[in-house]
Design an enzyme around this catalytic site. Structure first.
Site, mmCIF file in Angstrom:
data_model
loop_
_atom_site.group_PDB
_atom_site.id
_atom_site.type_symbol
_atom_site.label_atom_id
_atom_site.label_comp_id
_atom_site.label_asym_id
_atom_site.label_seq_id
_atom_site.Cartn_x
_atom_site.Cartn_y
_atom_site.Cartn_z
ATOM 1 C CG ASP A 85 5.398 94.082 -16.348
ATOM 2 O OD1 ASP A 85 5.205 95.221 -16.811
ATOM 3 O OD2 ASP A 85 6.098 93.865 -15.338
ATOM 4 C CG HIS A 87 12.274 95.254 -18.998
ATOM 5 N ND1 HIS A 87 12.512 95.721 -17.729
ATOM 6 C CD2 HIS A 87 13.463 95.349 -19.660
ATOM 7 C CE1 HIS A 87 13.776 96.074 -17.616
ATOM 8 N NE2 HIS A 87 14.374 95.858 -18.778
ATOM 9 C CB THR A 125 8.349 103.916 -15.247
ATOM 10 O OG1 THR A 125 8.674 103.639 -16.614
ATOM 11 C CG2 THR A 125 6.835 103.949 -15.094
ATOM 12 C CE LYS A 192 14.187 93.582 -12.309
ATOM 13 N NZ LYS A 192 15.639 93.405 -12.464
ATOM 14 C CE LYS A 193 9.550 92.928 -16.212
ATOM 15 N NZ LYS A 193 8.809 94.008 -15.534
#
Length: 457
Positions: A85, A87, A125, A192-193
């Site tokens: 992911d 960020h 996003t 969150k990650k």
């Protein structure tokens, strides 16, 4: 026992500059999550952390406790090592995720991208993707896994079950003036990650006049904190420091940014957008072992943009997340007018003339974004509606020469632009009598963990 220490005692301890133990931090986060901590107490602790700081061990403990406050996503064992992911700390014209996620999927990664909405002058996003008719950002963990199996990437909003402590703390940081606390930012992003169970993560930490951090030094401090804590969580983590004084690319506004991301996915688009997409993606491919080094990864990701495979993954993701197949196909394969027709257009499209002759020294992102925000492109409070068709296209770039009266900005709006807004937009265009000095590179530095090689100074 530390876990039973009263919350006022913990607040007093941090207020007085003492170090909190891991069990004490867990106790605080439990109180935040189960509602036993009062809002005044949470606010007091946030301010104590903001003023007294946290060391690396405390920040790691806070991140772990917040990640553990809810459900962790679970993935098939075969995906281990390939879950990635990205960020970004937020900027103007930042449509990187729209091109990066499908390009990474086309290169063999699994990308469960959990993104946010725009607030203030920065775009989100999720808002950009919701400019596409039918796109659904809400997906359950089971739906996410199904999409990843079929497509390789999804871009979704944060679920209620993921790091619920962060949602409470995030909402209170804004009203308690603790938004800029380094340990709180680090824990918010990485909790969150960590709950995503990622293999690798790349961070785009922006600095400049339109960024959260105005200076390279302050952005570097955050990047190092994120990389250090990310690594300790077992996530291969890297950060890129990128300038945010001028918009990224040429378009600002949700629908227009979707169109520009499609240009990038077609192998074209503005060079600065492609550079950032391929740099961030190249780091992730290297961290995953899908490339020998970051430069090889960058070339591989660029190949996915050029050969149509990234665009194909984007079209498949749109279909998997609710966009009617005919709409997705028309958007991804149509001509520019057909693409604009899919997304709709604002009632007014006008071009602003240059107020004088000269060389473009800069087009400042912040005043441009603020005017677009006032015209309906952004929101002041979470939940406010916005107009995806409001936006602006830059017709010139730094270093170009303009004649008086020559159009420099194309503005899309619903007719609400007044004299004050026009003045603010014209002030964003900085002209000078001579060409500007060579601009510093947009990508200033890459931060890697100490054990890794290839870091730029």
């Amino acid at each position: 026992m530390a876990a039973q220490t009263s919350l006022p005692t913990l607040i007093r301890k941090k207020r007085d500059g003492e170090r909190l133990e891991e069990e004490e931090i867990q106790s605080f986060v439990r109180g935040v999550t189960d509602g036993s901590a009062q809002q005044g107490q949470i606010g007091a602790m946030l301010m104590a952390i903001r003023l007294r700081g946290m060391d690396a061990g405390e920040t790691l403990a806070l991140t772990r406790a917040m990640a553990g406050s809810g459900r962790a996503l679970a993935w098939p064992p075969a995906w281990r090592g390939r879950l990635v992911d990205k960020h970004s700390t937020g900027g103007v014209g930042d449509k990187v995720s729209l091109a990066l996620a499908p390009a990474l999927a086309a290169c063999g990664c699994k990308v469960p991208m959990i993104s946010g909405r725009g607030l203030g002058h920065t775009g989100g996003t999720l808002d950009k993707l919701e400019a596409i008719p039918g796109f659904r950002v809400t997906q359950s963990p089971e739906e996410m896994q199904s999409i990843l199996e079929r497509v390789g990437c999804c871009i979704v909003g944060q679920s209620e079950e993921l790091a619920p402590a962060d949602r409470v703390l995030y909402s209170l940081r804004d009203v308690t003036a603790t938004v800029d606390s380094l340990p709180l930012i680090t824990a918010s992003i990485l909790s969150k990650k960590a709950a995503e169970q990622l293999s690798a993560l790349v961070l785009d930490v922006k600095f400049g006049s339109a960024a959260l951090y105005p200076t390279l030094e302050s952005a570097r401090e955050l990047a190092r904190s994120l990389v250090e804590v990310g690594e300790q969580l077992g996530i291969r983590t890297a950060a890129v420091l990128s300038r945010m004084d001028e918009p990224l690319g040429r378009c600002v506004g949700n629908s227009l940014e979707v169109l520009e991301a499609l240009e990038c996915l077609d192998g074209g688009g503005p060079p600065d957008l492609r550079e950032l997409v391929t740099t961030l993606g190249g780091l992730l491919l290297w961290q995953c072992g899908l490339a020998g080094d970051a430069e090889q990864g960058r070339a591989r990701l660029g190949g996915a943009l050029d050969d149509g495979s990234a665009l194909g993954a984007f079209e498949a993701m749109l279909g998997a997340q609710g966009v009617p197949p005919a709409t997705a196909h028309r958007l991804c394969t149509g001509t520019p007018p057909q693409r604009r027709q899919v997304l709709g257009q604002a009632r007014v499209c006008e071009e602003l003339p240059a107020p004088g002759e000269g060389w473009v020294q800069a087009v400042e992102a912040l005043p441009l974004a603020r005017v677009l925000h006032e015209l309906g492109a952004g929101r002041t409070r979470a939940g406010d509606p916005l107009n995806p068709r409001v936006g602006a296209e830059l017709l010139v770039g730094t270093g170009e020469h303009l004649q008086e009266g020559q159009p420099w900005l194309r503005l899309h709006h619903e007719g609400a632009l007044g004299a004050e807004g026009r003045r603010a937009l014209q002030a964003a265009l900085r002209l000078g009598p001579a060409p500007p000095p060579a601009a510093p590179p947009r990508l200033a530095q890459t931060i890697l963990p100490p054990a890794a090689t290839g870091s730029t100074p």
